[in-house]
Design an enzyme around this catalytic site. Structure first.
Site, mmCIF file in Angstrom:
data_model
loop_
_atom_site.group_PDB
_atom_site.id
_atom_site.type_symbol
_atom_site.label_atom_id
_atom_site.label_comp_id
_atom_site.label_asym_id
_atom_site.label_seq_id
_atom_site.Cartn_x
_atom_site.Cartn_y
_atom_site.Cartn_z
ATOM 1 N N CYS A 113 46.150 48.156 54.198
ATOM 2 C CA CYS A 113 47.040 46.999 54.147
ATOM 3 C C CYS A 113 47.847 46.887 55.435
ATOM 4 O O CYS A 113 47.984 45.793 55.997
ATOM 5 C CB CYS A 113 47.963 47.113 52.942
ATOM 6 S SG CYS A 113 48.984 45.649 52.666
ATOM 7 N N CYS A 211 50.073 48.767 44.405
ATOM 8 C CA CYS A 211 50.644 47.542 43.842
ATOM 9 C C CYS A 211 49.669 46.755 42.988
ATOM 10 O O CYS A 211 50.074 46.079 42.037
ATOM 11 C CB CYS A 211 51.196 46.666 44.968
ATOM 12 S SG CYS A 211 49.955 46.093 46.168
#
Length: 371
Positions: A113, A211
């Protein structure tokens, strides 16, 4: 007001701050504003908020987190934007996560990410907004070495919270435009700073989960996203190749795993290898987990490659691992071979190995094979 002296530009520079809604990025934005910088806050929408991603403490990038970031920006009178990056996140992070598990590797989505979403795309967007710098709440530091004429990526001053490990993919051109305002603070000081500034997130818990997985298991998440034909059952074997059981799919396993192996034994057994080609899981005693070498692919050197002297490095094989002295030997195709002074437990293909020299992160790559 708490203060420190990181490598910061002259006051008045325009800084885009990536605001996740947590205390670290919120304090970064607020602190920069109080120090006289032109601050713009940006949150990334990485999920479809109508999907199963819940809004709760302990995660990042949820709808609640974006709301928290917006309220901090309003309090500090900071322009605030939300950038929809669901497509980029799905393609670069979630698809990679699933693909790696299906290939018998254990991925690190937080590094992906940072590399593919937060720093590449967000840096471009920041420059499009006319910003001079991009700032994040990571516990890391950047300094400029006048001897080498290069920027250096260094650990944050709080050893318990240092996050330089997750940033090893950064390039020189990005380091020169990146600020880590909290890198010179300890975590308790960051919370104290947030309280001083009246930020509602001062006592918000740190994110703990991946997440996009949250309360589901990794295997359940993967099974929701791929056809059943890709989830092939196979054999569980011992180190000698003898069959000791069957497995429902290699995505259930990671190196060093003990629970849920599915084999009865009077002694503890662990996952030693996940072999995608043979669709086999190798299990055995814990002593077999300790290895002294591995090969690293896609090696990224933060500065000029330091291969003239193969000694003097330490390495981390995962974020919470202790650093261990290593010898680094270059091989073909941007790969290196790592030789550990002491055997390491559960070196895992798919995870990141990061190299340091004292407090300086010199490079890192992805563990490919283990010996």
């Amino acid at each position: 007001m708490l203060s420190h002296n990181p490598l910061l530009p002259k006051k008045g520079a325009k800084v885009v701050v990536a605001m996740s809604g947590g205390v670290d990025s919120s304090a970064s934005a607020a602190w920069l504003k109080t120090m006289g910088y032109q601050v713009i806050g940006i949150s990334l929408q990485l999920h479809d908020h109508a999907s199963k991603v819940e809004n709760k403490f302990g995660t990042c990038c949820s709808l609640t987190d974006i709301g928290d970031a917006r309220r901090v920006a309003e309090k500090m009178d900071i322009p605030f934007y939300v950038k929809n990056m669901e497509t980029e996140f799905n393609e670069s992070v979630i698809d990679d996560f699933v693909h790696e598990y299906l290939n018998g590797r254990t991925p690190n989505p937080c590094v992906r990410c940072n590399e593919k979403v937060k720093f590449s795309r967000l840096m471009e967007w920041s420059m499009d907004l006319g910003a001079d710098y991009l700032a994040t709440g990571h516990f890391a530091n950047v300094r400029f070495n006048t001897d080498s004429n290069e920027y250096e990526l260094c650990k944050g001053v709080d050893p318990a919270k240092d996050q330089s490990y997750f940033l090893f993919t950064m390039k020189q051109k990005d380091l020169g435009r990146t600020l880590f305002p909290m890198g010179g603070f300890e975590k308790k000081q960051v919370r104290e700073l947030a309280r001083e500034l009246g930020l509602a997130v001062a006592d918000k818990p740190d994110s703990q989960e991946i997440c996009f997985v949250q309360d589901r298991s990794y295997k359940d998440f993967i099974e929701e996203r791929v056809p059943a034909s890709l989830l092939r059952p196979g054999l569980i074997v011992d180190p000698q190749g003898r069959t000791v059981g069957e497995h429902p799919g290699i995505h259930h396993f990671t190196i060093g795993q003990r629970k849920g192996v599915g084999v009865q034994s009077k002694d503890p057994i662990y996952v030693l290898e996940v072999n995608q080609e043979r669709n086999e899981v190798v299990v055995g005693p814990e002593s077999f987990l300790f290895k002294k070498s591995c090969s690293i692919a896609q090696m990224n050197w933060v500065g000029t490659p330091e291969l003239d002297k193969p000694h003097g490095f330490t390495a981390k094989i995962r974020y919470r691992a202790k650093e261990s002295p290593v010898v680094v030997r270059p091989v073909l195709d941007n790969r290196v071979e790592i030789l550990f002074t002491e055997p390491q437990r559960a070196i895992t293909p798919g995870q990141a190995l990061v190299l340091y020299k004292e407090d300086r992160l010199v490079g890192g790559g992805w563990i490919e094979t283990v010996a």
